[in-house]
Enzyme design. Structure first.
Site, short mmCIF file in Angstrom:
data_model
loop_
_atom_site.label_atom_id
_atom_site.label_comp_id
_atom_site.label_asym_id
_atom_site.label_seq_id
_atom_site.Cartn_x
_atom_site.Cartn_y
_atom_site.Cartn_z
N HIS A 190 79.45 39.46 59.58
CA HIS A 190 80.70 38.44 59.95
C HIS A 190 82.15 38.96 59.57
CE1 HIS A 190 77.35 35.52 60.10
NE2 HIS A 190 78.09 35.42 61.35
N CYS A 504 76.60 35.42 73.26
CA CYS A 504 77.89 35.17 72.19
C CYS A 504 77.94 36.06 71.25
CB CYS A 504 78.21 33.78 72.19
SG CYS A 504 76.70 32.98 70.98
C1 PEP Z 1 75.14 35.38 66.73
O1 PEP Z 1 74.09 35.14 65.84
O2 PEP Z 1 74.90 36.22 67.59
C2 PEP Z 1 76.12 34.61 66.84
C3 PEP Z 1 77.22 34.77 67.73
O3 PEP Z 1 76.50 33.75 65.64
P1 PEP Z 1 77.08 34.20 64.27
O4 PEP Z 1 77.26 35.68 64.40
O5 PEP Z 1 78.04 33.33 63.72
O6 PEP Z 1 75.88 34.05 63.28
#
Ligand code: PEP
Ligand code: MG
Length: 575
Positions: A190, A504
């Site tokens: 993240h 996403c």
């Molecule tokens: C994912 O897991 O691909 C996602 C978009 O969510 P995050 O990165 O916020 O866990």
């Protein structure tokens, strides 16, 4: 002396600046020997650092006042005693002299030696003294690398550290940090996602950087290749200027695409939605012609604060996202706190042995009374201002969707009764990021209105490879036949059942993967605005029908190498 560290480029951009070193609490130092002629100098360097720490602690003690002065003072006294401990000091000198170890490594050995004695003691109090040893040794280590004590804050500097938490990233940038170099971490964490979103150059996994780089050293950082150069020479400086110019030229060229459609060579329109977590992201998405917001991560509203945002505060934020997109669809994800998004929140989160497999995402929302309800009320109220969809993270069962839908229905009725103007039907979608949800999709696709494939977590859970563990970077990749097949199955089923489906995860924002995702049938991408124009440019050079005719070859690939070969063979020529 010039030296290069090779890490992984996690956020593009070049930076040239002075280093600001932030050392980890517990030493991570590799074994290092020095030549005989450096031994005495190394001991002098070490004692100078110890003297600095002694002075610092004295100054700190002098400044203490108020309620905690007594307790904190006792700690400082204990630390001062440790600093003066002849055994600690002699042991260090001896290690440097006889073992020819660097001061850093001698500190590490001495720390481990003392800690092992404390750790075998029966008394819990003595065992816990290891923390004090760590603090004292950590302070000396920090002082060893702090040559220029008078340096101002971090503005205009490059932070060198072991790791950086997601919520720190924005703060560091606001303080003027130009780039970050970490010795651990992965490009799909993240923190990396946030750095990319803020156009803050980031290099992760630059091993050895903390041992070699000192405060004030000049660094040239290339966030694309992952190269970090200590004390760059004339050639490096020229190369840096070249990269900066090249980046500016590319940005200018891409800028021309912001009003162009995302249309393939054979005339098919592909939807590019934006991932966003701030007001700036939303403004950028709008300006670049995104089809809407495909993923608004609400957890960033909850991090780095001591209290929870109430319904009213949340409502205003969500409403502003909807208004900011002026009628384009906005997908807001309910809270996905937990795992690596858990630093300082108003929620007391339990320490879990396995946070990534713990009470995370929708599980947490359902477990804490009031949390989901307040968020849904705020979202439903925001739906009165423009098209809004609600996305649920970490869905693994049909029951979770059912429970949220029941609450959504109830709060919608209540809000209507209270006279709020709200949308008639708010689409409710699920993130497909837990393998069970992807595999059992036929069983519950009927209970959701749309899907968004979260490849960041899907890869982590499918391959049992922590997305933040730099030791697993070659395993943690979407380029695995299991991932490709599962993503294909989800896309195909969703299309058959007429449910909109997007990807996403970070995979969607990487232009190299676009031909592959198009071949698998993907028509909607959700990615950070930072790479939206680059993806648009790539897609405008793709022939969709041709790519889809080559999907069987992609699905026949037996390993990463086979998939990479397919990608190389099908990469469009981007002029
Ligand atoms: C994912 O897991 O691909 C996602 C978009 O969510 P995050 O990165 O916020 O866990
Ligand atoms: Mg996720």
């Amino acid at each position: 002396m010039r030296q290069t560290f090779v890490g992984h480029g996690a956020s593009r951009g070049s930076a040239l600046g002075r280093a600001r070193v932030r050392l980890p609490h517990v030493l991570e130092v590799v074994e290092e020997h020095i030549p005989a002629k450096r031994v005495e100098g190394e001991i002098v360097r070490l004692h100078a650092a110890i003297a600095t720490v002694r002075e610092e602690m004295f100054a700190l003690r002098e400044r203490l006042h108020g309620a905690l002065a007594h307790e904190v003072g006792e700690f400082l006294d204990l630390h001062s005693l440790l600093l003066d401990d002849p055994e600690l000091l002699q042991g260090l000198d001896e290690l440097i002299r006889t073992g020819r170890y660097s001061a850093d490594y001698a500190l590490r050995l001495q720390r481990d030696r003392i800690a092992s004695v404390f750790q075998t003691m029966d008394d819990a109090y003595f065992r816990s003294r290891v923390d004090d040893i760590d603090q004292v040794i950590g302070r000396i280590h920090a002082a060893l690398h702090r040559h220029d004590a008078g340096m101002p804050g971090v503005a205009g500097e490059i932070l060198v550290t072991d790791n950086v938490a997601p919520a720190e990233i924005a703060q560091l940038q606001a303080q003027g940090v130009m780039a970050i170099v970490t010795t651990t971490g992965s490009i799909l964490s993240h923190s990396a996602i946030l750095a990319r979103s803020l156009h803050l150059p980031l290099v992760v996994g630059a091993e050895g950087a903390l041992q070699r780089i000192n405060d004030g050293d000049v660094l040239a950082v290339d966030g694309a290749t992952g190269n970090v150069i200590l004390e760059p020479d004339a050639n490096d400086l020229r190369a840096h200027r070249g990269r900066v110019r090249e980046l500016a030229r590319e940005r200018k060229q891409l800028h021309r695409l912001r009003r162009e459609p995302t249309r393939t060579i054979d005339g098919v329109d592909i939807k590019l939605y934006a991932n966003a977590e701030s007001r700036d992201d939303v403004a950028e998405a709008h300006a670049l012609g995104a089809a809407g917001v495909g993923l608004y991560r609400t957890e960033f509203l909850f991090l780095q604060r001591n209290e929870l945002p109430d319904e009213e505060e949340q409502f205003r934020v969500y409403r502003d996202v909807v208004l900011g997109m002026t009628g384009r669809a906005v997908t807001i994800r309910t809270l996905d706190l937990g795992a690596d998004k858990a630093d300082r929140t108003g929620l007391a989160l339990r320490d879990e042995p396995n946070p990534a497999l713990g009470l995370r995402g929708v599980r947490l929302s359902l477990a804490r009374a009031g949390l989901l309800e307040a968020q849904l009320r705020a979202l439903v109220r925001a739906s009165g201002y423009g098209p809004l969809r609600i996305l649920l993270p970490m869905i693994s069962t049909r029951e979770e969707v059912r429970q949220v839908r029941a609450t959504l229905k109830r709060v919608t009725l209540e809000l209507r009764e209270q006279g709020h103007a709200i949308a008639d039907n708010i689409p409710l979608g699920a993130m497909i990021e837990v393998p069970a949800a992807a595999i059992a999709l036929p069983a519950f696709i009927g209970s959701v209105d749309f899907l968004s494939i979260g490849t960041n977590d899907l890869v982590q859970y499918l391959l049992a490879a922590d997305r933040n563990n730099e030791a697993l970077t070659s395993l943690y990749t979407p380029l695995h036949p299991a991932v490709i097949r599962l993503v294909r199955d989800v896309i195909q089923l969703a299309r058959k059942r007429d449910k909109p489906v997007a990807v996403c995860g970070e995979m969607a924002g990487d232009s190299h993967f676009a031909p592959m995702l198009l071949a698998l049938g993907l028509m909607e991408f959700s990615l950070h605005p930072a790479t939206l124009l680059e993806l648009r440019r790539t897609i405008r050079h793709c022939d969709l029908a041709q790519l889809q005719s080559r999907a069987p070859a992609l699905l026949r690939a037996r390993d990463r190498a086979g998939i990479e070969e397919w990608i190389a063979e099908n990469a469009p020529v981007v002029a």
